[in-house]
Scaffold this motif. Structure first.
Motif, PDB file in Angstrom:
ATOM      1  N   ARG C 103     -10.796  92.077  40.596  1.00 18.02           N
ATOM      2  CA  ARG C 103     -10.126  92.996  39.682  1.00 18.02           C
ATOM      3  C   ARG C 103      -9.276  93.997  40.489  1.00 18.02           C
ATOM      4  O   ARG C 103      -9.778  94.583  41.459  1.00 18.02           O
ATOM      5  CB  ARG C 103     -11.160  93.757  38.851  1.00 18.02           C
ATOM      6  CG  ARG C 103     -11.932  92.877  37.876  1.00 18.02           C
ATOM      7  CD  ARG C 103     -13.143  93.612  37.330  1.00 18.02           C
ATOM      8  NE  ARG C 103     -14.005  94.022  38.427  1.00 18.02           N
ATOM      9  CZ  ARG C 103     -14.932  94.974  38.358  1.00 18.02           C
ATOM     10  NH1 ARG C 103     -15.108  95.626  37.224  1.00 18.02           N
ATOM     11  NH2 ARG C 103     -15.662  95.280  39.398  1.00 18.02           N
ATOM     12  N   PRO C 104      -8.029  94.211  40.109  1.00 16.73           N
ATOM     13  CA  PRO C 104      -7.194  95.165  40.846  1.00 16.73           C
ATOM     14  C   PRO C 104      -7.794  96.575  40.805  1.00 16.73           C
ATOM     15  O   PRO C 104      -8.410  96.969  39.808  1.00 16.73           O
ATOM     16  CB  PRO C 104      -5.850  95.119  40.099  1.00 16.73           C
ATOM     17  CG  PRO C 104      -5.830  93.797  39.425  1.00 16.73           C
ATOM     18  CD  PRO C 104      -7.264  93.530  39.049  1.00 16.73           C
ATOM     19  N   PHE C 109     -12.288  92.852  45.928  1.00 16.88           N
ATOM     20  CA  PHE C 109     -11.609  92.185  47.046  1.00 16.88           C
ATOM     21  C   PHE C 109     -12.200  92.610  48.381  1.00 16.88           C
ATOM     22  O   PHE C 109     -12.524  91.779  49.234  1.00 16.88           O
ATOM     23  CB  PHE C 109     -10.116  92.534  46.992  1.00 16.88           C
ATOM     24  CG  PHE C 109      -9.305  91.979  48.124  1.00 16.88           C
ATOM     25  CD1 PHE C 109      -8.830  90.672  48.083  1.00 16.88           C
ATOM     26  CD2 PHE C 109      -8.991  92.764  49.232  1.00 16.88           C
ATOM     27  CE1 PHE C 109      -8.065  90.158  49.130  1.00 16.88           C
ATOM     28  CE2 PHE C 109      -8.230  92.256  50.278  1.00 16.88           C
ATOM     29  CZ  PHE C 109      -7.771  90.939  50.226  1.00 16.88           C
ATOM     30  N   GLN C 301      -3.463  92.209  34.015  1.00 23.12           N
ATOM     31  CA  GLN C 301      -3.017  92.560  35.352  1.00 23.12           C
ATOM     32  C   GLN C 301      -2.977  91.319  36.233  1.00 23.12           C
ATOM     33  O   GLN C 301      -3.778  90.420  36.071  1.00 23.12           O
ATOM     34  CB  GLN C 301      -3.991  93.553  35.984  1.00 23.12           C
ATOM     35  CG  GLN C 301      -4.143  94.847  35.211  1.00 23.12           C
ATOM     36  CD  GLN C 301      -5.170  95.749  35.888  1.00 23.12           C
ATOM     37  OE1 GLN C 301      -4.854  96.455  36.831  1.00 23.12           O
ATOM     38  NE2 GLN C 301      -6.397  95.666  35.411  1.00 23.12           N
ATOM     39  N   LYS C 302      -2.075  91.355  37.195  1.00 21.16           N
ATOM     40  CA  LYS C 302      -1.968  90.228  38.121  1.00 21.16           C
ATOM     41  C   LYS C 302      -2.960  90.388  39.267  1.00 21.16           C
ATOM     42  O   LYS C 302      -3.118  91.474  39.816  1.00 21.16           O
ATOM     43  CB  LYS C 302      -0.558  90.146  38.696  1.00 21.16           C
ATOM     44  CG  LYS C 302       0.435  89.608  37.699  1.00 21.16           C
ATOM     45  CD  LYS C 302       1.798  89.411  38.316  1.00 21.16           C
ATOM     46  CE  LYS C 302       2.745  88.842  37.263  1.00 21.16           C
ATOM     47  NZ  LYS C 302       4.151  88.968  37.663  1.00 21.16           N
ATOM     48  N   THR C 303      -3.575  89.278  39.610  1.00 18.91           N
ATOM     49  CA  THR C 303      -4.497  89.316  40.742  1.00 18.91           C
ATOM     50  C   THR C 303      -4.657  87.907  41.297  1.00 18.91           C
ATOM     51  O   THR C 303      -3.912  86.995  40.931  1.00 18.91           O
ATOM     52  CB  THR C 303      -5.857  89.909  40.339  1.00 18.91           C
ATOM     53  OG1 THR C 303      -6.633  90.099  41.516  1.00 18.91           O
ATOM     54  CG2 THR C 303      -6.619  89.016  39.365  1.00 18.91           C
TER      55      THR C 303
ATOM     56  N   ASN D 259      -3.031 100.933  39.646  1.00 17.42           N
ATOM     57  CA  ASN D 259      -3.638  99.721  40.223  1.00 17.42           C
ATOM     58  C   ASN D 259      -2.605  98.913  41.004  1.00 17.42           C
ATOM     59  O   ASN D 259      -1.493  98.709  40.528  1.00 17.42           O
ATOM     60  CB  ASN D 259      -4.194  98.828  39.109  1.00 17.42           C
ATOM     61  CG  ASN D 259      -5.502  99.356  38.545  1.00 17.42           C
ATOM     62  OD1 ASN D 259      -6.114 100.260  39.106  1.00 17.42           O
ATOM     63  ND2 ASN D 259      -5.927  98.787  37.426  1.00 17.42           N
ATOM     64  N   PRO D 261      -1.412  95.451  41.978  1.00 17.50           N
ATOM     65  CA  PRO D 261      -1.645  94.024  41.679  1.00 17.50           C
ATOM     66  C   PRO D 261      -1.854  93.242  42.970  1.00 17.50           C
ATOM     67  O   PRO D 261      -1.274  93.569  44.009  1.00 17.50           O
ATOM     68  CB  PRO D 261      -0.339  93.593  40.987  1.00 17.50           C
ATOM     69  CG  PRO D 261       0.291  94.867  40.507  1.00 17.50           C
ATOM     70  CD  PRO D 261      -0.108  95.920  41.503  1.00 17.50           C
ATOM     71  N   ILE D 262      -2.699  92.251  42.905  1.00 18.94           N
ATOM     72  CA  ILE D 262      -2.993  91.443  44.096  1.00 18.94           C
ATOM     73  C   ILE D 262      -2.275  90.102  43.964  1.00 18.94           C
ATOM     74  O   ILE D 262      -2.388  89.421  42.938  1.00 18.94           O
ATOM     75  CB  ILE D 262      -4.509  91.195  44.264  1.00 18.94           C
ATOM     76  CG1 ILE D 262      -5.315  92.478  43.945  1.00 18.94           C
ATOM     77  CG2 ILE D 262      -4.811  90.724  45.683  1.00 18.94           C
ATOM     78  CD1 ILE D 262      -6.820  92.320  44.077  1.00 18.94           C
ATOM     79  N   PHE D 267      -1.124  92.723  48.568  1.00 18.55           N
ATOM     80  CA  PHE D 267      -0.991  93.630  47.436  1.00 18.55           C
ATOM     81  C   PHE D 267       0.489  93.928  47.206  1.00 18.55           C
ATOM     82  O   PHE D 267       1.237  94.124  48.169  1.00 18.55           O
ATOM     83  CB  PHE D 267      -1.746  94.921  47.716  1.00 18.55           C
ATOM     84  CG  PHE D 267      -3.238  94.725  47.774  1.00 18.55           C
ATOM     85  CD1 PHE D 267      -4.031  95.045  46.680  1.00 18.55           C
ATOM     86  CD2 PHE D 267      -3.843  94.187  48.896  1.00 18.55           C
ATOM     87  CE1 PHE D 267      -5.414  94.844  46.722  1.00 18.55           C
ATOM     88  CE2 PHE D 267      -5.210  93.977  48.954  1.00 18.55           C
ATOM     89  CZ  PHE D 267      -6.005  94.305  47.866  1.00 18.55           C
TER      90      PHE D 267
END
Lengths: 356, 356, 356, 356
Positions: C103-104, C109, C301-303, D259, D261-262, D267
């Motif tokens: 999760r961002p 991570f 969200q992007k991850t 946040n 993003p990853i 990042f």
């Protein structure tokens, strides 16, 4: 926490190698406003000085201590006290042939295995020279504990298998071996001379007595005062064993024999050696440490070099024949540091309600 | 640094009193991804369990350990491992008459002097019950060091003055006293029975052997491995003395006798007990600890109460007659913790250049 | 020294994961004979409780604390105080789909990179749930410092960019957001509702005020009290910045503007925020901490996942919209711990000669 | 743990007062076999040297560092590295009139209240001179982290309210103010000249950038890397505030904005400043610290003396007009120490199973 410091509130950090520029110590946490001058420390270093007994090392370590910080107009300021003792009489050439050889009984082998590099000159960091810093710090610790009436006295209980027959504190400083029994001291001296002639060395037992220690010092369950004393004393190179109060004899007693009955005026015996459940009980603290013989001997010994090849080594030059009596000052220093540290730790517990 | 923690990187904190709700331990710094379940720990606790020998305490401590944190799906996560062992069989009423009395040989007097308050029930924090947390943490430490092939084995060397005549490791678990000599074990058991009948207790000597320890562990000059081992073992309530390798005998040897010659294949003797200059040398580590007799005895003893008045006390209920064999598990736990801690500390020194 | 403990003499160790069996804390070094019951601690936990503001997490953490050790008949004994708070409302199934996803803005991570394993359920150890242990320990610290007349008060200075226009301490507990300005509190509440509707979250600024602190606390040069406060506060997950006294504004002042003139009755201004050269000066300590918005948001969200593949994540379930006001209790706890620790450390310096 | 040491495995202890015999530092825990000479350290000390900018103090501190221990034939040995820098240009007479006066904004008042004694000469222990030891130790830390490819770069972000408009790392060493924007550097220099004329001083903001830091450094939950960085930087005398990544701006962002993003390659933003949940994430670490103006100013200021009587003081002699740029080297040193310490701590976690 990297190995060269000891104590929580009275924190001592030594540094230096036998043949480096100097050895020294930083004492952090000494309470402020304690009178302290270089001569206070010099006095203790003098006792540690080699060359006092006939058979001792003739190396002329002058061991002049210099206070570099932490005092102002003769009193401590509460800031770290840095002490330095320059290495003056350092002839490293004599060690050149030992560069690649591990001397038996010394740290040569293990330092090399651990760090992959070692300063071979005079034992480097593992040299007894490091203890000059300890004794210097111990002089400060002694001042801290003296303010509470605590005194630490160590002496030679046994040397080369010859044990003092009685403990007369007044005789300790009447002989070079710091034996509390002048008669035995003479026998010990002869034994030392004999070992010296044989190119050999002797071990012995130091007894440490703490007078005037109030009850309440020690922080169970891991920083018990006996645990911290054991660590401090076992951190001295030559020490291979340690016992408190009745010590190993306690293992052969029954409970009825070993327990110290408590009377209104105090304990009627002191098998506990002044410590119960890791906390001082107000009686004298009594500790004995076993010191192995000095490993540097003139006789030829089998060993290997850093390439694993068999070699023979005989230590030239002149060395002490026994860690005793020099180690006595170191024992006093270590015990004083532990007591100073625990004295400060106990003070922190003071609360408004004074309790019992 | 408040006394209830030990270790730098493998850090163990115990908590709990004999008659409180539970005892427990937090292990911080255990490496991640090590398989660990409650049964791994339970196994070690079982060995520590009282009631195994005829004369031992019949208190039914079930000592069921629960892992509260620090593992995920059967493996450690690198976060603190919290272990709890509930106190089940706690009859505090029996202690009511001891509320104001200091039992000789116990921490009653010193805890009261130090803290101005004490939990009198079963010795409170000073109870041997605290060691359940140590043994639980030791089970984790054992897993850490086992990953490097290190094994810690402790056994009864001497009990009530009767010494094992030989060391046969296979016999240790063939008798309740964990003596490596079955024949001697029988004599010890008789001695225990006799002491029990007399309302008395016995002391003894535990020997600890570490196999498979690589060279290089230990952080001179204060956190030498022997210094840390001495502290860890001396922090066990009953321990009054400790020696490594030749120990006190080294004090009676000459250098030529004591030094261990180094051969291409290793050391030809092991008077050093596996440790040189505070660093392991790859040989077996050998330690002996002297345990005093259990202070709780049925016989009447002289003491005082918290008002300083003379009293007589005889401990009712049933207690162990000797800290041995229970203390053996505790010794193994303490040694394992120290080794785990130093193993991690040594790993931190790894550099790109592998050195020798 | 393995990361989960803080303090030298007042030493706090937390343990536990969000979805493990429990979270808890061991407080070692609390002075003896301080009145302490579970309700003292429960009171503080109540303030930390989620679900107090409309937009807050509805997770029903009852957070019932249990004292497992360290007290006897309602008073501390000087032994470690173990506190446990069981995790009751733990629905881990909801987290199953996050098992392999980072999760961002969370520790997912980095925990995975560091330890090679992670408890993905609810953030595991990195969850804000860990702070329950901090608040519990803080309740004890508050009692210690209260004995010296020290009080710690924290409040919402800013939320979602809306700043309190005035500081009226009496209004802090008149609103759920713990804002010292009721009018602003209403605007903040609206902003929170708006963020909630957007599936978003807000950050804010907490101000901490310490009243009644005597001069003399802090141990230069590294354990300055501002340094230890900074560490303690920055160790709270959401905190990304911190300033003391004039803080960042001091960087824009001249010396003549910034220096606080000293008058016979005290300092005439307090740009220093009560701390000079790392030691308290007797004035109010004033600290502000910047809290980032809660990273768990409903928006997509992007991850990436643990295999490095791109993923999209939107956090389901209900979470707090802002770390404020819950974090206020945590700030108070951390500041109280640091003060308690330094109070004890300063007591250790007491000497016979009282000095000035 | 007495205040003058920092770090767990890479442990730095400074000692010394402004007008004592010397200042110095002991670095314990530096890995062995790292190339290290005095010139490596001298290089860093040169950057810290006063007198580089027109308005800086003309005190001719030569700051020649001497390595007293811990190296052998140009490489570290794993034993403590003792560094000494003698104080040469110490004219204490000028301070005589300040003996009983507390200078505003300095540690005079608080040191006196804490310790009951103070070395008034040049600020004693609280002098910026103490940071010479930090910079020397930092030079060693830089070598340790460089072996992992980590580089620490600090520069002047703002001075006297004038902020750099762009960050061009190549320009940092093209101007005495270490500003990454040559144009702004000129405006800053003018501002400094103006303050000097007014007998006043300026504050500023230093930004610190860490490049090449691997993910995984930091030990939650208290020894988070941002917590340890905050402590280390806040322990510098002039620092009154600190922020990481978006810092105080994060408090005004929403979660969706803040946040990072990853992406598979890393990042996509770095509001976190390279740290998530107290552990490095592999991105650049970005920190800003707010430095208050130098308190020693020529202008008359109101204060009191040790007897509580009102006095007026104006600092004669010549002092720096701003802690910037000298403090930049100190910031780099502190950050390097923290990284070196955490690098070693993380290495200790290595296990046979490499994990992900």
């Amino acid at each position: 926490m990297s190995g060269n410091s000891i104590g929580v509130l009275f924190r001592v950090t030594t540094w230096g190698e036998s043949h480096g520029k100097a050895v020294g110590v930083v004492v952090d946490g000494c309470p402020p406003r304690i009178a302290l001058t270089e001569s206070d420390i010099q006095e203790e270093l003098k006792r540690r000085k080699p060359g006092q007994i006939p058979s001792a090392s003739p190396r002329k370590e002058e061991d002049l201590v210099e206070i570099l910080s932490g005092t102002f107009e003769g009193r401590t300021t509460g800031t770290p006290i840095s002490l330095i003792i320059k290495n003056r009489d350092v002839d490293s050439a004599a060690y050149e042939e030992l560069r690649d050889i591990f001397r038996p009984g010394q740290g040569d082998f293990t330092y090399y295995k651990k760090y992959g590099i070692r300063d071979h000159r005079g034992g480097g960091r593992a040299s007894a020279r490091e203890t000059a810093g300890r004794v210097a710090a111990g002089a400060i610790a002694k001042k801290v504990i003296a303010s509470e009436g605590i005194e630490v006295i160590a002496y030679t209980k046994e040397l080369g298998g010859i044990a003092a027959e009685r403990i007369s504190l007044s005789e300790i400083h009447q002989n070079n071996l710091r034996c509390p029994d002048l008669k035995t001291a003479r026998a010990m001296a002869e034994k030392l001379e004999e070992a010296k002639k044989n190119g050999d060395s002797l071990g012995g037992i130091v007894e440490i007595l703490v007078k005037g220690c109030p009850p309440g010092l020690g922080e169970p369950v891991f920083d018990k005062i006996d645990a911290d004393l054991a660590k401090a004393l076992m951190s001295i190179g030559a020490v291979k064993g340690l016992e408190i109060g009745a010590g190993f004899q306690a293992a052969r007693m029954t409970g009825a024999e070993c327990n110290d009955p408590i009377m209104p005026g105090g304990f009627s015996t002191n098998h506990a050696g002044g410590i119960l459940a890791g906390i001082t009980n107000g009686e004298e603290i009594l500790i004995r440490v076993a010191c192995k013989p000095i490993p540097s001997i003139g006789r030829a010994q089998k060993t290997i070099d850093i390439h694993g090849k068999p070699r023979e080594v005989s230590i030239k030059g002149r060395h002490d024949v026994s860690a005793i009596p020099r180690i006595i000052s170191v024992c006093e220093a270590m015990v004083s540091m532990v007591l100073a540290d625990h004295l400060l730790r106990q003070r922190a517990k003071a609360v408004n309600d004074p309790g019992p």
